[in-house]
Motif scaffolding. Sequence first.
Motif, mmCIF file in Angstrom:
data_model
loop_
_atom_site.group_PDB
_atom_site.id
_atom_site.type_symbol
_atom_site.label_atom_id
_atom_site.label_comp_id
_atom_site.label_asym_id
_atom_site.label_seq_id
_atom_site.Cartn_x
_atom_site.Cartn_y
_atom_site.Cartn_z
ATOM 1 N N ARG A 24 -8.379 20.212 5.870
ATOM 2 C CA ARG A 24 -9.223 21.392 6.038
ATOM 3 C C ARG A 24 -8.354 22.640 5.931
ATOM 4 N NH1 ARG A 24 -14.216 21.410 7.211
ATOM 5 N NH2 ARG A 24 -14.194 19.233 7.894
ATOM 6 N N ARG A 25 -8.940 23.715 5.394
ATOM 7 C CA ARG A 25 -8.221 24.975 5.238
ATOM 8 C C ARG A 25 -8.837 26.012 6.171
ATOM 9 N NH1 ARG A 25 -8.099 26.087 -1.178
ATOM 10 N NH2 ARG A 25 -6.256 27.319 -0.654
ATOM 11 N N LEU A 26 -8.017 26.593 7.030
ATOM 12 C CA LEU A 26 -8.472 27.583 7.996
ATOM 13 C C LEU A 26 -7.700 28.883 7.819
ATOM 14 C CD1 LEU A 26 -8.483 25.385 11.242
ATOM 15 C CD2 LEU A 26 -10.462 25.931 9.801
ATOM 16 N N VAL A 27 -8.414 30.005 7.718
ATOM 17 C CA VAL A 27 -7.738 31.291 7.733
ATOM 18 C C VAL A 27 -7.297 31.591 9.163
ATOM 19 C CG1 VAL A 27 -8.956 32.179 5.714
ATOM 20 C CG2 VAL A 27 -9.922 32.537 7.986
ATOM 21 N N PHE A 28 -6.359 32.519 9.298
ATOM 22 C CA PHE A 28 -5.691 32.735 10.572
ATOM 23 C C PHE A 28 -6.662 33.058 11.710
ATOM 24 C CE2 PHE A 28 -2.980 35.560 13.348
ATOM 25 C CZ PHE A 28 -2.227 34.523 13.883
ATOM 26 N N ALA A 29 -7.571 34.006 11.503
ATOM 27 C CA ALA A 29 -8.481 34.402 12.579
ATOM 28 C C ALA A 29 -9.386 33.241 12.989
ATOM 29 C CB ALA A 29 -9.318 35.603 12.162
ATOM 30 N N GLU A 83 4.847 30.787 7.650
ATOM 31 C CA GLU A 83 4.678 29.667 6.720
ATOM 32 C C GLU A 83 3.383 28.909 6.972
ATOM 33 O OE1 GLU A 83 8.072 27.184 6.957
ATOM 34 O OE2 GLU A 83 9.421 28.602 5.930
ATOM 35 N N SER A 84 2.900 28.931 8.202
ATOM 36 C CA SER A 84 1.697 28.156 8.529
ATOM 37 C C SER A 84 0.448 29.011 8.608
ATOM 38 C CB SER A 84 1.897 27.440 9.867
ATOM 39 O OG SER A 84 2.065 28.376 10.923
ATOM 40 N N VAL A 85 0.538 30.270 8.216
ATOM 41 C CA VAL A 85 -0.596 31.194 8.310
ATOM 42 C C VAL A 85 -1.260 31.346 6.945
ATOM 43 C CG1 VAL A 85 -1.296 33.586 8.698
ATOM 44 C CG2 VAL A 85 0.252 32.445 10.310
ATOM 45 N N ARG A 86 -2.563 31.147 6.923
ATOM 46 C CA ARG A 86 -3.370 31.377 5.724
ATOM 47 C C ARG A 86 -4.238 32.607 5.984
ATOM 48 N NH1 ARG A 86 -5.640 29.059 1.200
ATOM 49 N NH2 ARG A 86 -7.840 29.495 0.834
ATOM 50 N N LEU A 87 -4.120 33.625 5.114
ATOM 51 C CA LEU A 87 -4.812 34.886 5.345
ATOM 52 C C LEU A 87 -6.023 35.083 4.451
ATOM 53 C CD1 LEU A 87 -1.711 37.195 5.787
ATOM 54 C CD2 LEU A 87 -3.204 36.309 7.579
ATOM 55 N N GLY A 88 -6.164 34.299 3.386
ATOM 56 C CA GLY A 88 -7.308 34.487 2.517
ATOM 57 C C GLY A 88 -7.397 33.381 1.485
ATOM 58 N N LEU A 113 -14.602 31.168 -5.055
ATOM 59 C CA LEU A 113 -14.672 32.523 -4.507
ATOM 60 C C LEU A 113 -13.303 33.186 -4.530
ATOM 61 C CD1 LEU A 113 -17.032 31.874 -1.463
ATOM 62 C CD2 LEU A 113 -17.617 32.988 -3.619
ATOM 63 N N ARG A 114 -13.320 34.511 -4.618
ATOM 64 C CA ARG A 114 -12.058 35.252 -4.680
ATOM 65 C C ARG A 114 -11.373 35.300 -3.314
ATOM 66 N NH1 ARG A 114 -11.841 41.351 -6.988
ATOM 67 N NH2 ARG A 114 -13.424 41.580 -5.366
ATOM 68 N N PHE A 115 -12.160 35.443 -2.247
ATOM 69 C CA PHE A 115 -11.576 35.509 -0.905
ATOM 70 C C PHE A 115 -11.769 34.176 -0.191
ATOM 71 C CE2 PHE A 115 -11.963 36.311 3.676
ATOM 72 C CZ PHE A 115 -10.714 36.857 3.926
ATOM 73 N N ALA A 116 -10.711 33.630 0.354
ATOM 74 C CA ALA A 116 -10.721 32.389 1.136
ATOM 75 C C ALA A 116 -11.444 31.252 0.423
ATOM 76 C CB ALA A 116 -11.338 32.633 2.507
ATOM 77 N N PRO A 117 -11.087 30.944 -0.829
ATOM 78 C CA PRO A 117 -11.758 29.841 -1.529
ATOM 79 C C PRO A 117 -11.512 28.506 -0.842
ATOM 80 C CG PRO A 117 -9.775 30.512 -2.698
ATOM 81 C CD PRO A 117 -9.979 31.522 -1.625
ATOM 82 N N GLY A 118 -12.588 27.756 -0.649
ATOM 83 C CA GLY A 118 -12.479 26.433 -0.053
ATOM 84 C C GLY A 118 -12.180 26.409 1.431
ATOM 85 N N ALA A 119 -12.103 27.559 2.068
ATOM 86 C CA ALA A 119 -11.769 27.608 3.487
ATOM 87 C C ALA A 119 -12.977 27.243 4.345
ATOM 88 C CB ALA A 119 -11.266 28.988 3.868
ATOM 89 N N THR A 120 -12.693 26.720 5.522
ATOM 90 C CA THR A 120 -13.729 26.460 6.517
ATOM 91 C C THR A 120 -13.837 27.686 7.411
ATOM 92 O OG1 THR A 120 -13.365 24.070 6.509
ATOM 93 C CG2 THR A 120 -14.391 25.004 8.465
ATOM 94 N N VAL A 121 -15.023 28.275 7.478
ATOM 95 C CA VAL A 121 -15.225 29.537 8.187
ATOM 96 C C VAL A 121 -16.533 29.481 8.976
ATOM 97 C CG1 VAL A 121 -13.965 30.854 6.445
ATOM 98 C CG2 VAL A 121 -16.435 30.583 6.235
ATOM 99 N N PHE A 122 -16.785 30.528 9.740
ATOM 100 C CA PHE A 122 -18.076 30.731 10.385
ATOM 101 C C PHE A 122 -18.932 31.623 9.479
ATOM 102 C CE2 PHE A 122 -14.801 30.661 13.808
ATOM 103 C CZ PHE A 122 -15.115 29.415 14.336
ATOM 104 N N PRO A 123 -20.250 31.549 9.563
ATOM 105 C CA PRO A 123 -21.082 32.449 8.765
ATOM 106 C C PRO A 123 -20.747 33.910 9.064
ATOM 107 C CG PRO A 123 -22.409 30.734 9.795
ATOM 108 C CD PRO A 123 -21.044 30.639 10.404
ATOM 109 N N GLY A 124 -20.756 34.741 8.044
ATOM 110 C CA GLY A 124 -20.469 36.159 8.264
ATOM 111 C C GLY A 124 -20.184 36.886 6.973
ATOM 112 N N GLY A 125 -19.986 38.191 7.099
ATOM 113 C CA GLY A 125 -19.702 39.014 5.931
ATOM 114 C C GLY A 125 -19.640 40.475 6.312
#
Length: 266
Positions: free
Chosen positions: A190-195, A261-266, A39-51
């Motif tokens: 695991r990869r987590l975006v900031f929010a 340095e520790s923040v992943r935004l996408g 995916l173009r946005f947050a590839p491989g990230a662990t997220v909650f369902p949404g869009g």
Amino acid sequence: MSETTNPSPVPPHPAATLILLRDGPDGLELLVMERHAGLRFAPGATVFPGGRLEPADHDPLWRARWPQGEPPADLAHRIAALRECVEECGMLPTCAPPSSAALAELRRGLAAGEGFAAALARVGVAPALDRMAVLARWITPEMLPRRFDTLFFLVTAPDGQEPVCDGGEAVAALWATPRRLLAEEEAGRRRLVFATRMTLLRLAGCADMAAAMACAAIASAAASAQGLPAPILPQLVETAAGPMFRIPAGCGFLPLETSAESVRLG
């Protein structure tokens, strides 16, 4: 100390996220999913369902589905969060327990391009719009080319339903405590975006679903005159310790500053 801004930020897309809750043997558990690596946005990230919200989420006909009284200002966001949850992981909080066949047919209809309202009516399922509670509103930092203005909702997970990933956006799903997910990110597994990470940090202090929903009640009490929580817009600032992402004091989330340095935004 100075603040870094983008002179022409891209307008954020309205979006919604649904955090399904349940009480497990080690305390509060949340449903998360792993996004496809392509995916173009947050590839491989662990997220909650949404869009993002769609035009049909604003249809005035949704107001008639509100149980009683005046629908909340975030009604379209609730619709979007529920729709995305069905599409991505096949789960839907409902007023009455649906059959697995009805849920599967609902999902097939959405995948085929059928409108959410029409598909719900056809399979005879009523979403539990009034059982959702908004926890926070996060806006993507201004320097990014893809931005979202997202409401994060909490809701009790429906009994008898298990997640089934769509295989497109979501390739895996699991129930886990916030502390476990944070520990796995720290260990590099695991990869987590900031929010998402900030949400997990807030919910890590909740012993059970009741405590988590109490956090949402605080957010609702502090909602703006428009009925939506004040936005949390992280700002990139230069400090003596280096670049930091800063969030507003009093927003209910900590820490207020996180090393860039520790923040992943996408």
